[in-house]
Design a protein around this motif. Structure first.
Motif, short mmCIF file in Angstrom:
data_model
loop_
_atom_site.label_atom_id
_atom_site.label_comp_id
_atom_site.label_asym_id
_atom_site.label_seq_id
_atom_site.Cartn_x
_atom_site.Cartn_y
_atom_site.Cartn_z
N LEU A 101 78.13 63.43 50.28
CA LEU A 101 76.74 62.98 50.23
C LEU A 101 76.58 61.61 50.88
O LEU A 101 75.58 61.35 51.56
N TRP A 102 77.55 60.73 50.69
CA TRP A 102 77.51 59.43 51.35
C TRP A 102 77.56 59.62 52.87
O TRP A 102 76.80 59.00 53.62
N ALA A 103 78.47 60.49 53.32
CA ALA A 103 78.59 60.75 54.76
C ALA A 103 77.30 61.34 55.31
O ALA A 103 76.86 61.00 56.42
N LEU A 104 76.67 62.23 54.54
CA LEU A 104 75.41 62.83 54.98
C LEU A 104 74.32 61.77 55.07
O LEU A 104 73.51 61.77 56.00
N TRP A 105 74.29 60.85 54.11
CA TRP A 105 73.33 59.74 54.14
C TRP A 105 73.57 58.88 55.38
O TRP A 105 72.62 58.47 56.06
N GLN A 106 74.83 58.61 55.69
CA GLN A 106 75.15 57.84 56.89
C GLN A 106 74.63 58.55 58.14
O GLN A 106 74.02 57.94 59.02
N ASP A 107 74.89 59.85 58.21
CA ASP A 107 74.44 60.63 59.37
C ASP A 107 72.92 60.70 59.41
O ASP A 107 72.31 60.55 60.49
N TYR A 108 72.29 60.93 58.28
CA TYR A 108 70.84 61.07 58.20
C TYR A 108 70.13 59.83 58.72
O TYR A 108 69.04 59.90 59.28
N ASN A 109 70.77 58.67 58.54
CA ASN A 109 70.19 57.40 58.99
C ASN A 109 70.81 56.89 60.29
O ASN A 109 70.59 55.74 60.67
N ASP A 110 71.59 57.74 60.95
CA ASP A 110 72.23 57.43 62.23
C ASP A 110 73.26 56.30 62.14
O ASP A 110 73.64 55.72 63.16
N TYR A 111 73.75 56.03 60.95
CA TYR A 111 74.80 55.02 60.81
C TYR A 111 76.14 55.56 61.28
O TYR A 111 77.08 54.78 61.49
N ASP A 112 76.23 56.87 61.43
CA ASP A 112 77.46 57.47 61.95
C ASP A 112 77.69 57.07 63.40
O ASP A 112 78.82 57.16 63.91
N LEU A 113 76.64 56.62 64.08
CA LEU A 113 76.74 56.23 65.49
C LEU A 113 77.14 54.78 65.66
O LEU A 113 77.31 54.31 66.79
N VAL A 114 77.28 54.06 64.55
CA VAL A 114 77.57 52.63 64.59
C VAL A 114 79.06 52.40 64.40
O VAL A 114 79.66 52.95 63.47
N ASP A 115 79.65 51.60 65.26
CA ASP A 115 81.07 51.25 65.12
C ASP A 115 81.28 50.40 63.88
O ASP A 115 80.40 49.62 63.48
N LYS A 116 82.45 50.53 63.27
CA LYS A 116 82.70 49.79 62.04
C LYS A 116 82.62 48.29 62.23
O LYS A 116 82.35 47.54 61.28
N ASP A 117 82.85 47.81 63.44
CA ASP A 117 82.78 46.38 63.69
C ASP A 117 81.33 45.88 63.78
O ASP A 117 81.10 44.66 63.82
N ASP A 118 80.38 46.80 63.78
CA ASP A 118 78.97 46.43 63.92
C ASP A 118 78.16 46.78 62.68
O ASP A 118 76.94 46.92 62.75
N ILE A 119 78.83 46.91 61.54
CA ILE A 119 78.15 47.26 60.30
C ILE A 119 77.13 46.18 59.92
O ILE A 119 77.43 44.99 59.97
N THR A 120 75.94 46.62 59.53
CA THR A 120 74.90 45.69 59.08
C THR A 120 74.73 45.79 57.57
O THR A 120 75.31 46.67 56.92
N GLY A 121 73.91 44.90 57.02
CA GLY A 121 73.66 44.89 55.59
C GLY A 121 72.96 46.13 55.08
O GLY A 121 73.04 46.46 53.90
N LYS A 122 72.25 46.85 55.96
CA LYS A 122 71.62 48.10 55.54
C LYS A 122 72.66 49.19 55.31
O LYS A 122 72.49 50.05 54.46
N MET A 123 73.75 49.14 56.08
CA MET A 123 74.79 50.17 55.99
C MET A 123 75.77 49.90 54.87
O MET A 123 76.32 50.82 54.27
N TYR A 124 76.02 48.62 54.60
CA TYR A 124 76.89 48.23 53.49
C TYR A 124 76.55 46.81 53.11
O TYR A 124 76.42 45.93 53.97
N ASP A 125 76.44 46.54 51.79
CA ASP A 125 76.00 45.21 51.36
C ASP A 125 76.72 44.82 50.08
O ASP A 125 76.19 44.91 48.98
N GLY A 126 77.97 44.40 50.21
CA GLY A 126 78.73 43.93 49.06
C GLY A 126 78.74 42.42 48.99
O GLY A 126 79.13 41.75 49.94
#
Length: 614
Positions: free
Chosen positions: A401-426
């Motif tokens: 479900l997390w992976a589907l959420w990432q795909d649904y919001n096109d975060y799957d197209l973002v490289d891990k080095d370019d993660i933003t606060g919308k994609m992960y916010d710890g």
């Protein structure tokens, strides 16, 4: 926790700890326990062995455990040898002091709690008593000289995308039994060599638990945890080398069986069913009965079977005609489309995908199947829930479900080095995006592939980690738009798979969707985010009402003002003629019917635009 340095004084008697202590939750006599250890190519954990091994055994239980005599040579057993000595205050011995040779028939226990904590004793103990025990790590030997294992620098964790043997994770509900048996037998193989129990200890480690639950680290920590379990099963070789960890679609259970939990596929597929209420809720069928499998966690004997064996417990919620906690597919889709941001963990606001999943379907499944609280079962225990093999299938679904959420919001197209606060916010000290994930217990085993360098950022892409999911019944029956799904993340379905999944037209979610289609027709076909979001929210609302009132929609009272005498006028949002009425007027008309009030508030924003006020 015991401090075994005070228990054993500067021993030169060393046991190599290249292997893992084997803990048995099954109570046996001293002789039978020793025989069982010998059958495994080992012997009872020696009383003056490596303190770390004894500590590991003590951590596995809070009851007295058998300990073995130190096997010095082929001619006999001794409590001491050479320069080895005990702290005399830590030994209580009847008849002969511990410095004297012990006879082969002597037996002793190590007390791990209470007033006797830390004592090695034979007082008030008969060798014919039955107790739990630990075996020395397989392959270790007892010597009278100190040895030191050479330090080997671990290599970085390698995530491989094996094109010849890919990791494709499939839905448990729709697997055939041979595919299910691959997981069941793989888990049993890891349990027999002690690795499966080590995963449970890792989950219960304090530092790991603080990172893996209630923080932004929840999803990435468990993503790596599942990946390593999957890797260990693949490393069994042979039939397992192409193994992909299945996931359990809990929403499909509600689709197929409502809240008759005893009929659920997860409890009728070889994993064992609901625990027997007459036998302390022990699982008594399937592959994980007390005679085939010993869980890591059995507190003080209170979770033992009537036979005195540590057993896998499930205190599943009682069957119900229409009330239950498990999320339907519609509610699941609602949970993963509510927010396009991950959510912060330094705020109490229940917003973001992490909280939507952790506090929603994840928690509901743990408590429904396992039974939460002190009298619940293993799956309902926050620290030691991985003792139940259903745990990994449940969390596989959460990860999907997390992976589907990432795909649904096109975060799957973002490289891990370019993660933003919308994609992960710890924002806690243990949950920042570049924080190292805590897996000390596994890393220190010597057999784990983890090396201690994995960060939360490394968990961003499942492609980088070398696995993908099938599209399964949730995506098909949940009415997700598959047009833009990433084929590298979600394996396209074959024609046969799609045909098989499309045959289910009688499930709860499908019936509700058909009703919406009947009422709103082409308006449901929009592929923009807002339209899809409104569909999911409406379906979830209808599902929630079904779970609470036993129908697919609120029952209309016989007498209420339906505004049928109000003339129709043009709806400002579309070309439909609609009632010229306000939300306040609609609510006032049904104020004595809370279900209808809640429904009108919930659906106003959508139906007022589509043209279907009632």
């Amino acid at each position: 926790m015991l401090t075994f340095i005070s228990l054993l004084i500067q021993t030169l008697y060393f046991l190599s700890s290249n292997g893992q202590v084997i803990f048995s939750g099954r109570a046996r006599t001293w002789a039978d326990a020793q025989a069982d250890c010998e059958s495994r190519g080992s012997d009872l954990l020696t009383a003056q062995g490596n303190p770390a091994d004894i500590q590991e055994c003590a951590d596995a239980t809070n009851a007295k455990v058998w300990v073995g005599l130190n096997k010095v040579n082929q001619n006999g057993w001794q409590w001491v040898a050479g320069d080895v000595s005990y702290d005399r205050n830590s030994v209580e011995w009847s008849g002969r002091g511990p410095a004297n040779n012990a006879r082969a028939g002597d037996c002793a226990v190590l007390a791990t709690n209470g007033a006797q904590e830390g004592k090695i004793t034979n007082k008030n103990t008969q060798c014919t008593d039955t107790k739990r025990y630990c075996c020395n790590p397989i392959g270790t030997t007892s010597t009278t000289t100190t040895t030191t294992a050479p330090y080997v620098t671990p290599s970085p964790t390698t995530y491989t995308n094996d094109t010849e043997c890919p990791r494709i994770r499939k839905e448990w509900n729709t697997l055939d039994q041979s595919e299910r048996d691959l997981y069941i037998n793989g888990v049993l193989a890891l349990a027999n060599n002690g690795k499966f129990q080590t995963f449970t200890r890792q989950h219960g480690q304090a530092a790991a638990e603080a990172q893996a639950h209630g923080t932004s680290g929840f999803l990435p920590w468990h993503r790596l945890f599942l990946w390593e379990l999957e890797t260990q099963i693949r490393n069994l070789g042979g039939d397992y080398e192409c193994f992909g960890l299945p996931y359990w679609n809990m929403g499909k259970e509600v689709e197929d069986y409502g809240f008759i939990h005893s009929d659920y596929s997860i409890l009728n597929s070889g994993l064992g069913g609901i625990g027997d209420s007459t036998d302390n809720y022990c699982v008594t069928d399937g592959a994980f009965t007390q005679y085939a499998y010993t869980p890591e966690y059995c507190p003080g004997g209170s979770w033992d079977s009537n036979s005195g064996n540590c057993c896998l417990r499930r205190r599943t919620l009682a069957d119900s005609n229409f009330q239950g906690w498990l999320y339907t597919n519609a509610e699941m889709a609602d949970a993963i489309t509510q927010d396009s941001f991950y959510g912060r963990d330094d705020t109490t606001a229940n917003k973001g995908i992490r909280k939507n999943l952790e506090l929603g379907p994840h928690g509901a499944a743990h408590c429904t199947v396992g039974g939460c609280g002190g009298t619940g079962g293993h799956l309902g225990n926050g620290l030691y829930s991985p003792s139940d093999p259903i745990f990994y299938l449940l969390h596989g679904y959460v990860d999907m479900l997390w992976a589907l959420w990432q795909d649904y919001n096109d975060y799957d197209l973002v490289d891990k080095d370019d993660i933003t606060g919308k994609m992960y916010d710890g924002r806690l000290s243990n949950s920042g995006v570049d924080t190292t994930l805590v897996f000390d217990v596994l890393i220190n085993t010597g057999w784990s592939t983890l090396d201690g360098t994995d960060t939360i950022r490394d968990m961003h892409s499942i492609v980088d980690m070398g696995y993908k999911y099938d599209r399964g019944s949730f995506i098909t029956e949940g009415h997700f738009d598959e047009t833009n799904l990433n084929d590298d993340w979600f394996e396209p379905q074959s024609d046969d798979e799609r045909r098989r999944l499309s045959e289910n037209q009688n499930g709860l979610d499908q019936i509700m969707y058909n009703r919406l289609v009947e009422q709103y027709g082409d308006e449901l076909e929009g592929d923009d985010y807002d339209t899809r979001r409104q569909i999911f929210e409406s379906l979830a609302t209808m599902a929630c009402q079904y779970k609470n009132v036993g129908d697919y929609e609120c029952r209309r009272p016989k007498n209420f003002d339906d505004f049928s005498d109000i003339p129709l006028g043009p709806n400002p949002y579309n070309n439909h003629d609609d009632l010229d009425v306000s939300l306040e007027e609609l609510v006032e008309a049904v104020k004595d019917y809370p279900c209808m009030v809640e429904t009108r508030y919930m659906m106003w924003g959508w139906v007022s635009r589509l043209g279907g006020i009632w």
